[in-house]
Motif scaffolding. Structure first.
Motif, PDB file in Angstrom:
ATOM      1  N   GLU A   1      50.594 104.616 -21.299  1.00  0.00           N
ATOM      2  CA  GLU A   1      49.229 104.413 -22.023  1.00  0.00           C
ATOM      3  C   GLU A   1      48.191 103.895 -21.073  1.00  0.00           C
ATOM      4  OE1 GLU A   1      48.733 104.129 -25.185  1.00  0.00           O
ATOM      5  OE2 GLU A   1      50.899 104.020 -26.164  1.00  0.00           O
ATOM      6  N   PRO A   2      47.027 104.490 -21.473  1.00  0.00           N
ATOM      7  CA  PRO A   2      45.817 103.896 -20.667  1.00  0.00           C
ATOM      8  C   PRO A   2      45.677 102.387 -20.464  1.00  0.00           C
ATOM      9  CG  PRO A   2      45.093 104.742 -22.652  1.00  0.00           C
ATOM     10  CD  PRO A   2      46.538 104.894 -22.634  1.00  0.00           C
ATOM     11  N   SER A   3      45.420 102.018 -19.298  1.00  0.00           N
ATOM     12  CA  SER A   3      45.088 100.592 -19.159  1.00  0.00           C
ATOM     13  C   SER A   3      44.015  99.935 -19.874  1.00  0.00           C
ATOM     14  CB  SER A   3      45.470 100.247 -17.901  1.00  0.00           C
ATOM     15  OG  SER A   3      44.497 100.824 -17.176  1.00  0.00           O
ATOM     16  N   ALA A   4      43.853  98.788 -20.378  1.00  0.00           N
ATOM     17  CA  ALA A   4      42.555  98.391 -20.772  1.00  0.00           C
ATOM     18  C   ALA A   4      41.671  98.213 -19.888  1.00  0.00           C
ATOM     19  CB  ALA A   4      42.978  96.913 -21.297  1.00  0.00           C
ATOM     20  N   PRO A   5      40.444  98.327 -19.961  1.00  0.00           N
ATOM     21  CA  PRO A   5      39.493  98.218 -19.069  1.00  0.00           C
ATOM     22  C   PRO A   5      39.326  96.821 -18.470  1.00  0.00           C
ATOM     23  CG  PRO A   5      38.471  98.765 -21.232  1.00  0.00           C
ATOM     24  CD  PRO A   5      39.941  98.575 -21.528  1.00  0.00           C
ATOM     25  N   GLU A   6      38.917  96.844 -17.172  1.00  0.00           N
ATOM     26  CA  GLU A   6      38.791  95.626 -16.494  1.00  0.00           C
ATOM     27  C   GLU A   6      37.398  94.962 -16.775  1.00  0.00           C
ATOM     28  OE1 GLU A   6      38.283  93.677 -12.042  1.00  0.00           O
ATOM     29  OE2 GLU A   6      38.735  95.852 -12.304  1.00  0.00           O
ATOM     30  N   VAL A   7      37.290  93.710 -17.519  1.00  0.00           N
ATOM     31  CA  VAL A   7      36.227  93.042 -17.764  1.00  0.00           C
ATOM     32  C   VAL A   7      35.895  92.148 -16.708  1.00  0.00           C
ATOM     33  CG1 VAL A   7      35.021  91.419 -19.230  1.00  0.00           C
ATOM     34  CG2 VAL A   7      36.548  93.048 -20.237  1.00  0.00           C
TER      35      VAL A   7
ATOM     36  N   LEU B   1      31.384  84.174 -18.105  1.00  0.00           N
ATOM     37  CA  LEU B   1      32.472  84.240 -17.445  1.00  0.00           C
ATOM     38  C   LEU B   1      32.277  85.180 -16.490  1.00  0.00           C
ATOM     39  CD1 LEU B   1      35.300  83.920 -20.306  1.00  0.00           C
ATOM     40  CD2 LEU B   1      33.971  82.131 -18.881  1.00  0.00           C
ATOM     41  N   LEU B   2      32.708  85.002 -15.398  1.00  0.00           N
ATOM     42  CA  LEU B   2      32.991  85.964 -13.960  1.00  0.00           C
ATOM     43  C   LEU B   2      34.317  86.066 -13.703  1.00  0.00           C
ATOM     44  CD1 LEU B   2      31.654  87.890 -11.984  1.00  0.00           C
ATOM     45  CD2 LEU B   2      31.181  85.936 -10.691  1.00  0.00           C
ATOM     46  N   ASP B   3      34.875  87.126 -13.758  1.00  0.00           N
ATOM     47  CA  ASP B   3      36.382  87.115 -13.409  1.00  0.00           C
ATOM     48  C   ASP B   3      37.304  86.120 -14.148  1.00  0.00           C
ATOM     49  OD1 ASP B   3      36.453  89.535 -12.052  1.00  0.00           O
ATOM     50  OD2 ASP B   3      35.883  88.252 -10.244  1.00  0.00           O
ATOM     51  N   GLY B   4      36.822  85.513 -15.421  1.00  0.00           N
ATOM     52  CA  GLY B   4      37.375  84.805 -16.351  1.00  0.00           C
ATOM     53  C   GLY B   4      36.952  83.368 -15.874  1.00  0.00           C
TER      54      GLY B   4
END
Length: 282
Positions: A28-34, A98-101
């Motif tokens: 499965e394609p991985s979810a895009p990194e936010v 949020l920057l990297d959460g």
């Protein structure tokens, strides 16, 4: 990422989890990194509300264009993304970014560190007039108190990165303001990149440039997207179509539509977006 002043902490890297296989053995394609996200972001000057609850994720290593008519909140939005809005008199920000959460508006977060991780390039090129070309590149590092053991190497690397080295290498002691407008803008981008940001915000970076200089900046944006997350405000819809992976359409302080750029420009879901794209208003 820690944006709070603190003692260094060594942590183990988070292991990557392999996505479960789909039927037939395909992964499965991985979810895009936010990389960056706004959550119910509101901004005002005094009693004038400029942003009215913007929520949108920005994927890592992509170019996101922010379009919309004048006065719709585009520039305010990007200035909120690295805490530049709050430095204006009477400016107030509510909600989260949020920057990297990590919420960059957290109580213990250092805004200077935020602006180092999230750089900004402004509408009008603004090299420091009293500094040479090489000192302009190093200015941000020196203002942050960063020790630069090999400044010549840093200057050459960043000027090469913005395709300016060959044009200025024989005159690095010249004033930054002696360059053409397009060269000055690329110099300002080099100054931002010297700080090694993860996100680069561009507020109408080509509005004061001629077509040739604009093309060079757009080529640079295409190259930088491999390593940086870029958000660009532009009035030029053709430019947004050329450089952006995703596009957000703002109107009167609200996010009307946010999607892949080809969707926004060829089959928008909102009538207001279509009216703006086709020139019925704006």
């Amino acid at each position: 990422m820690n944006l709070e002043p603190a003692e260094p902490v060594v942590t183990a890297p988070t292991p990557k989890v392999k996505a479960p296989s789909a039927p037939g053995g395909a992964e499965e394609p991985s979810a895009p990194e936010v990389k960056l996200s706004a959550e119910d972001l509101r901004a005002r000057f005094g009693t004038t509300q400029v942003l009215k609850g913007i929520s949108m994720p920005i994927e890592a290593r992509t170019v996101t264009a922010v379009i919309g008519p004048s006065g719709c909140g585009k520039s305010t939005f990007v200035r909120c993304l690295n805490r530049m809005h709050e430095v204006a008199p009477g400016a107030v920000v509510e909600g989260r970014v949020l920057l990297d959460g990590q919420d960059i508006y957290g109580a213990q977060v250092d805004p200077v560190l935020v602006r180092r991780h999230i750089g900004m390039v402004f509408q009008k090129p603004n090299p420091f007039p009293t500094l040479s070309i090489q000192d302009n590149v190093l200015a941000g590092l020196r203002l942050n108190g960063t020790r630069v053991p090999n400044p010549a190497e840093v200057v050459e690397r960043r000027l090469r990165q913005v395709a300016l080295w060959d044009e200025v290498k024989d005159g690095l002691d010249r004033s930054g303001t002696s360059l053409s407008g397009g060269q000055q803008q690329r110099l300002c981008i080099a100054r931002s990149l010297a700080l090694e940001p993860e996100v680069l915000l561009m507020d109408e970076p080509c509005s004061a440039l001629d077509p040739i200089a604009t093309a060079r900046v757009e080529e640079l944006i295409h190259e930088l997207r491999a390593d940086y997350t870029i958000v660009i405000v532009t009035h030029n819809m053709q430019q947004a179509a050329r450089v952006a992976d995703t596009t957000a359409f703002f109107y009167m302080g609200e996010l009307v539509e946010y999607d892949q750029t080809d969707v926004i420009f060829t089959r928008p879901k909102q009538r207001k977006t279509e009216d703006y794209i086709t020139g019925r208003f704006g």
